[in-house]
Write an enzyme that holds these catalytic residues in place. Sequence first.
Site, short mmCIF file in Angstrom:
data_model
loop_
_atom_site.label_atom_id
_atom_site.label_comp_id
_atom_site.label_asym_id
_atom_site.label_seq_id
_atom_site.Cartn_x
_atom_site.Cartn_y
_atom_site.Cartn_z
N GLY A 1 0.81 -1.21 0.00
CA GLY A 1 0.00 0.00 0.00
C GLY A 1 0.84 1.26 0.00
O GLY A 1 0.45 2.29 0.54
N ASN B 1 4.93 5.82 -11.52
CA ASN B 1 4.22 4.58 -11.21
C ASN B 1 2.73 4.81 -11.41
O ASN B 1 2.06 5.41 -10.58
CB ASN B 1 4.54 4.16 -9.77
CG ASN B 1 3.79 2.92 -9.36
OD1 ASN B 1 3.04 2.34 -10.13
ND2 ASN B 1 3.99 2.50 -8.12
N CYS C 1 0.35 0.77 -9.67
CA CYS C 1 0.33 0.08 -8.38
C CYS C 1 -1.07 -0.43 -8.11
O CYS C 1 -2.02 0.34 -8.06
CB CYS C 1 0.76 1.01 -7.25
SG CYS C 1 0.67 0.21 -5.64
N LYS D 1 6.11 3.50 -15.82
CA LYS D 1 5.95 2.09 -15.46
C LYS D 1 4.53 1.64 -15.75
O LYS D 1 3.56 2.16 -15.20
CB LYS D 1 6.27 1.90 -13.97
CG LYS D 1 6.29 0.45 -13.56
CD LYS D 1 7.10 0.25 -12.31
CE LYS D 1 7.12 -1.18 -11.84
NZ LYS D 1 7.89 -1.32 -10.59
N ILE E 1 7.08 -5.40 -15.89
CA ILE E 1 5.71 -5.19 -15.47
C ILE E 1 5.68 -4.86 -13.98
O ILE E 1 6.58 -5.25 -13.23
CB ILE E 1 4.83 -6.45 -15.72
CG1 ILE E 1 5.32 -7.64 -14.92
CG2 ILE E 1 4.76 -6.75 -17.19
CD1 ILE E 1 4.39 -8.87 -15.02
N ASN E 2 4.64 -4.15 -13.58
CA ASN E 2 4.32 -4.05 -12.17
C ASN E 2 3.64 -5.37 -11.77
O ASN E 2 3.47 -6.25 -12.60
CB ASN E 2 3.40 -2.85 -11.90
CG ASN E 2 3.66 -2.25 -10.52
OD1 ASN E 2 3.75 -2.97 -9.54
ND2 ASN E 2 3.77 -0.94 -10.45
N THR E 3 3.28 -5.50 -10.53
CA THR E 3 2.66 -6.75 -10.08
C THR E 3 1.27 -6.94 -10.71
O THR E 3 0.63 -5.98 -11.12
CB THR E 3 2.54 -6.76 -8.55
OG1 THR E 3 1.81 -5.60 -8.16
CG2 THR E 3 3.91 -6.74 -7.90
N GLY F 1 7.40 -12.36 -8.80
CA GLY F 1 8.23 -13.55 -8.67
C GLY F 1 8.25 -14.40 -9.94
O GLY F 1 7.59 -14.07 -10.93
C1 LIG Z 1 6.85 -5.76 -1.80
C2 LIG Z 1 6.80 -5.04 -3.10
C3 LIG Z 1 6.69 -3.65 -3.14
C4 LIG Z 1 6.63 -2.98 -4.36
N1 LIG Z 1 6.55 -1.61 -4.37
C5 LIG Z 1 6.55 -0.94 -5.54
C6 LIG Z 1 6.55 0.48 -5.61
O1 LIG Z 1 6.57 1.15 -4.59
N2 LIG Z 1 6.51 1.09 -6.83
C7 LIG Z 1 6.50 0.37 -7.99
O2 LIG Z 1 6.47 0.97 -9.07
N3 LIG Z 1 6.54 -0.98 -7.97
C8 LIG Z 1 6.55 -1.65 -6.78
N4 LIG Z 1 6.61 -3.03 -6.78
C9 LIG Z 1 6.65 -3.76 -8.04
C10 LIG Z 1 8.10 -4.15 -8.41
O3 LIG Z 1 8.87 -2.99 -8.63
C11 LIG Z 1 8.12 -5.01 -9.68
O4 LIG Z 1 7.53 -4.28 -10.74
C12 LIG Z 1 7.36 -6.32 -9.52
O5 LIG Z 1 7.54 -6.82 -8.23
C13 LIG Z 1 7.78 -7.38 -10.55
O6 LIG Z 1 9.13 -7.76 -10.41
P1 LIG Z 1 9.62 -9.06 -9.55
O7 LIG Z 1 8.79 -10.22 -10.00
O8 LIG Z 1 11.07 -9.19 -9.86
O9 LIG Z 1 9.36 -8.73 -8.11
C14 LIG Z 1 6.68 -3.70 -5.56
C15 LIG Z 1 6.80 -5.09 -5.52
C16 LIG Z 1 6.86 -5.78 -4.32
C17 LIG Z 1 7.00 -7.27 -4.33
#
Ligand SMILES: Cc1cc2nc3c(=O)[nH]c(=O)nc-3n(C[C@H](O)[C@H](O)[C@H](O)COP(=O)(O)O)c2cc1C
Lengths: 305, 305, 213, 213
Positions: A74, A128, A131, A167, A192-194, A218
Amino acid sequence: MTDRGLQVRLGKLKLKNPVLTASGTAGYGEELAEFFDLSKLGAMVMKGISLQPWQGNPAPRITETPCGMINSIGLQNVGLDVFLREKLPFVRQWDVPVIANILGTDANEYIRLAAELDEAGVEAIELNVSCPNIKKGGISFGRDINSFSRLVAAVRRKVKNAALIVKLTPDAPVDVFARAAGESGADAVSLINTIPALAIDINTRRPLIKNVIGGLSGPAVKPIAVRMVYQASRAVKIPVIGMGGISCGADAIEFMLAGATAVAVGSAIFRDPMAPLKVIEEIGAYMKGRGIKSVSGITGAMAGR
Amino acid sequence: MTDRGLQVRLGKLKLKNPVLTASGTAGYGEELAEFFDLSKLGAMVMKGISLQPWQGNPAPRITETPCGMINSIGLQNVGLDVFLREKLPFVRQWDVPVIANILGTDANEYIRLAAELDEAGVEAIELNVSCPNIKKGGISFGRDINSFSRLVAAVRRKVKNAALIVKLTPDAPVDVFARAAGESGADAVSLINTIPALAIDINTRRPLIKNVIGGLSGPAVKPIAVRMVYQASRAVKIPVIGMGGISCGADAIEFMLAGATAVAVGSAIFRDPMAPLKVIEEIGAYMKGRGIKSVSGITGAMAGR
Amino acid sequence: MFGLNSRKDPFLKRPFCYFRKKRNTIDILYRVVGKVTTLMTGLRAGDTAEVMGPLGNCYPVEGVEGRKPIVLAGGVGIASVYPLLGALVGKAHLFYGGRTARDLLLTGELESLSSGLTLATEDGSAGFRGTAVDAVRAHLKGRDKRDFILYACGPNGMLKAASALGVDGYIASEEKMACGIGVCLGCAVRTPAGYKRACKDGPVFPIGEVLFD
Amino acid sequence: MFGLNSRKDPFLKRPFCYFRKKRNTIDILYRVVGKVTTLMTGLRAGDTAEVMGPLGNCYPVEGVEGRKPIVLAGGVGIASVYPLLGALVGKAHLFYGGRTARDLLLTGELESLSSGLTLATEDGSAGFRGTAVDAVRAHLKGRDKRDFILYACGPNGMLKAASALGVDGYIASEEKMACGIGVCLGCAVRTPAGYKRACKDGPVFPIGEVLFD
Ligand SMILES: Cc1cc2nc3c(=O)[nH]c(=O)nc-3n(C[C@H](O)[C@H](O)[C@H](O)COP(=O)(O)O)c2cc1C
Ligand SMILES: Cc1cc2nc3c(=O)[nH]c(=O)nc-3n(C[C@H](O)[C@H](O)[C@H](O)COP(=O)(O)OP(=O)(O)OC[C@H]3O[C@@H](n4cnc5c(N)ncnc54)[C@H](O)[C@@H]3O)c2cc1C
Ligand SMILES: Cc1cc2nc3c(=O)[nH]c(=O)nc-3n(C[C@H](O)[C@H](O)[C@H](O)COP(=O)(O)OP(=O)(O)OC[C@H]3O[C@@H](n4cnc5c(N)ncnc54)[C@H](O)[C@@H]3O)c2cc1C
Ligand SMILES: Cc1cc2nc3c(=O)[nH]c(=O)nc-3n(C[C@H](O)[C@H](O)[C@H](O)COP(=O)(O)O)c2cc1C
Ligand code: FES
Ligand code: FES
């Protein structure tokens, strides 16, 4: 490898290697600095910041899923002022480009954040708009192409020196949004973002994340992310920063073959704080083994079948 | 458990238990019949069929990914005539409802397929407007809300006896499309189909699927699928059939808590042909352990946090 | 099909040949190339794994008649032709190829199972320098191809080359498999009659039935 | 944080306490509840795993002064308070609760490490029938709470009840963790000053600092 073969460019921004931290997975560098020399990174992408400090969401905020995890932090963050006063000076001790990740609840907030950070001299600003874990603003820009384009263009006008990265959310057609970002003046897109996701404890019948829906990251998302990077990179001329499930050099190279100019290591840092360095080394070893002189030769080099 | 507590209804269709096979992961029942008694299934969902036989895509068609797999079969199938002449009579040897999964390249093909199958007496028809692996038709209906609604309504008019199920793509907002399906006369919606994905072999630099992009399935997608089932089921009154990564009873119950009335077991059959039966047994054991009398009591019963 | 219980990753089972079958045991001869084969090396007595089989067809040996059998194996394809050498009761000439001498296993035992053994390595570190198919081609030079029947197992490139030798016989496909039982249609082999399934309709196909790109 | 090399599933490391630390070894006392702990039972000498630590803070024992320490452990929380009992040099009264007698481990050893040991089980199969917090409440009845200092480790419900006892002291949070080093903000603990991180700012917090729902 500290050699020049690993250098890449994101618009005007030169990076010593293509490996970044993903926003929100490396804090503001304070904790990772206990593990390695931050100047080894291509760039340090900071945890998302907003104008005012944000509390974030109630616990539980994380849960594990098959080959991945869901989070709903959040956007807990210290706010712009503390960032400028404490966090930015800290990371400035290392010779590493700083990319500020920003999130606003409306266009004005994005514009103010971007303007102040640009002035403060960050090397790049990552918008961003993707999110999944906050209610207002943010992802609504990421899903509506008109407000998205207007936002990017408005921020662009304010940002004089920093590179502007947008993003993208995986929850909208990435080719369309990547193209719009480029046309509105972005220097790069990142993705990608999540991915919005839900897991339920069948014993308590409760969602495993207090906020019910969180974002999946992940290795599980990697094949989806690689596909999106491929689609986005074919839609635009500006560089693409790929992420989503990268935990080793091979994963990073997969993203680059699909079209990424740089990559970010995210959740893999949670398993292993040294993961970004491992990725850098393994990219170097791959290049060496194949006589690849410049890492940019890998970008988009997927062969046809 | 053969008891009545496991019974569920999909519109007018009564199933002895809520566990189906997912289309394309159980053929036409011929191979699975060597492993178990097909009449134990809630229903047998057949491999997608088209008006004419289809060749399918060149190999490689499958590749493994973290906790999942990508496929691009390309709807290889025997066509409607052979289906009616050989495949349907075969599965009719068992006391199990048959759900025909259909795919056309235009609305007329869908309508003809549905009309003929309805006439042939299949218990339900599943409209596949979400296959990522063929070029024409199919998923283009799944992504455009207007042609989607028109298609569902047109098919509805032709289908007199069979239940009509619409299979949604995870690549478009599922709440919007689920609602449109209900309003256009569908008896149920099913989701998710596979998610477009790409994996690349960094040694050969080639995509691991000949067609480059294929569809991701398996445990990796489960948290995304559960979220989508949750969103879809809150948007409609008609029952939702949930699938995506189910390999055990706990997975199935998670989908039901999120809002699914029935579930389908897909890729898990590849690991273990007995997986659907295992899921049925484990749902029964869960109910017994908690004194749940009717499985429909689980549907949508996720607690608030 | 061989898989590891209780894991979601690796997700799929993997296809292997029964190398040797005894009363209560099955031997699998495998090359460590990736996830599952690496995990296999870590298995210890008492560990459990899931095996489903036997699946698919076998090399037909009735068609041999007056012809001289040539068995062609590339790499770990040797696991597949090992029982075949037995079925051909020592009458076959085995051509066995690998990248280097180190890739060639059990050569002593194989020699005793065949009427002749020709090794081939790409680097020339053992036997013929070149591919095993090259070695067969050299062997056939000047002879009447109708006197021979060929059995081949190895990577796709080798099967393609073997199919082009002009000798009658069979090849065993090594197409990737997801289910092994015929339901996924993942293991598609192109034939004049459309795609067939390597796992259920094969893995052994008559030469000429499989079309290569 | 404890994790298994070379696996992508389970993806994350898991938090554990150092139960006992010797020169070259660390003992972990764990309860088998899920994926990682099940895999831990399968580890054998020679297998590798990744351990990162020690991380986070410890129970402060300086604040004891003239007060009588009460240590409260629920379930596997005993692993966390075991070294604490040593640090309190046998002066603490330990209240140790579980569902049944079978959940209570090492009771002999624990008795020798503490000035008093009260067991509590929900089904009454050993010691006090009820929760360990109930047992502490009974113990405190009629006494001046200011004479005591409390240390508690266990599930959230127990910590909440312990915090409401009116005794000064510390609780150790068992919030779920992803990174263990403070970067993910996953292990949020609500305090009057906003969310804190159990892994980095804790896991031990003064009673009253953690706000429960
Ligand atoms: C715990 C957590 C916090 C995150 N916080 C942000 C954030 O503040 N801003 C953002 O653009 N992406 C955020 N992300 C997304 C990551 O930057 C990334 O886009 C996403 O996790 C995919 O990559 P990964 O599979 O290597 O984790 C967050 C991801 C995780 C897991
Ligand atoms: C019918 C049949 C019989 C087989 N019999 C044997 C046998 O007896 N002994 C043996 O060692 N192997 C045999 N194989 C090959 C074996 O199935 C693969 O080596 C195995 O799947 C690799 O699994 P992995 O998880 O270790 O590798 P993965 O991690 O899945 O892959 C590692 C690398 O190997 C490649 N690869 C994976 N599977 C295959 C495949 N099927 N063909 C070609 N390349 C592949 C991948 O592309 C990747 O580059 C057989 C294959 C078939 C189809
Ligand atoms: C600071 C700290 C110290 C700990 N010390 C120990 C210790 O010394 N010994 C020990 O046995 N355990 C300890 N735990 C708990 C331990 O981390 C969990 O039991 C472990 O993560 C379970 O992993 P798993 O993969 O086996 O279970 P999973 O497969 O992850 O989960 C199985 C079940 O346990 C639940 N669960 C998982 N993690 C937690 C958690 N952290 N809290 C509550 N429920 C959870 C899940 O919701 C699920 O229902 C500690 C936890 C923390 C935060
Ligand atoms: C090999 C394969 C073939 C498939 N063929 C079809 C199909 O013909 N029609 C269809 O609607 N869905 C098809 N699907 C999608 C599945 O029915 C299901 O929606 C998806 O795989 C998600 O479930 P799972 O994760 O349990 O496999 C196919 C999936 C796989 C893996
Ligand atoms: S491997 Fe599934 S059909 Fe052959
Ligand atoms: S577990 Fe990541 S911040 Fe505490």
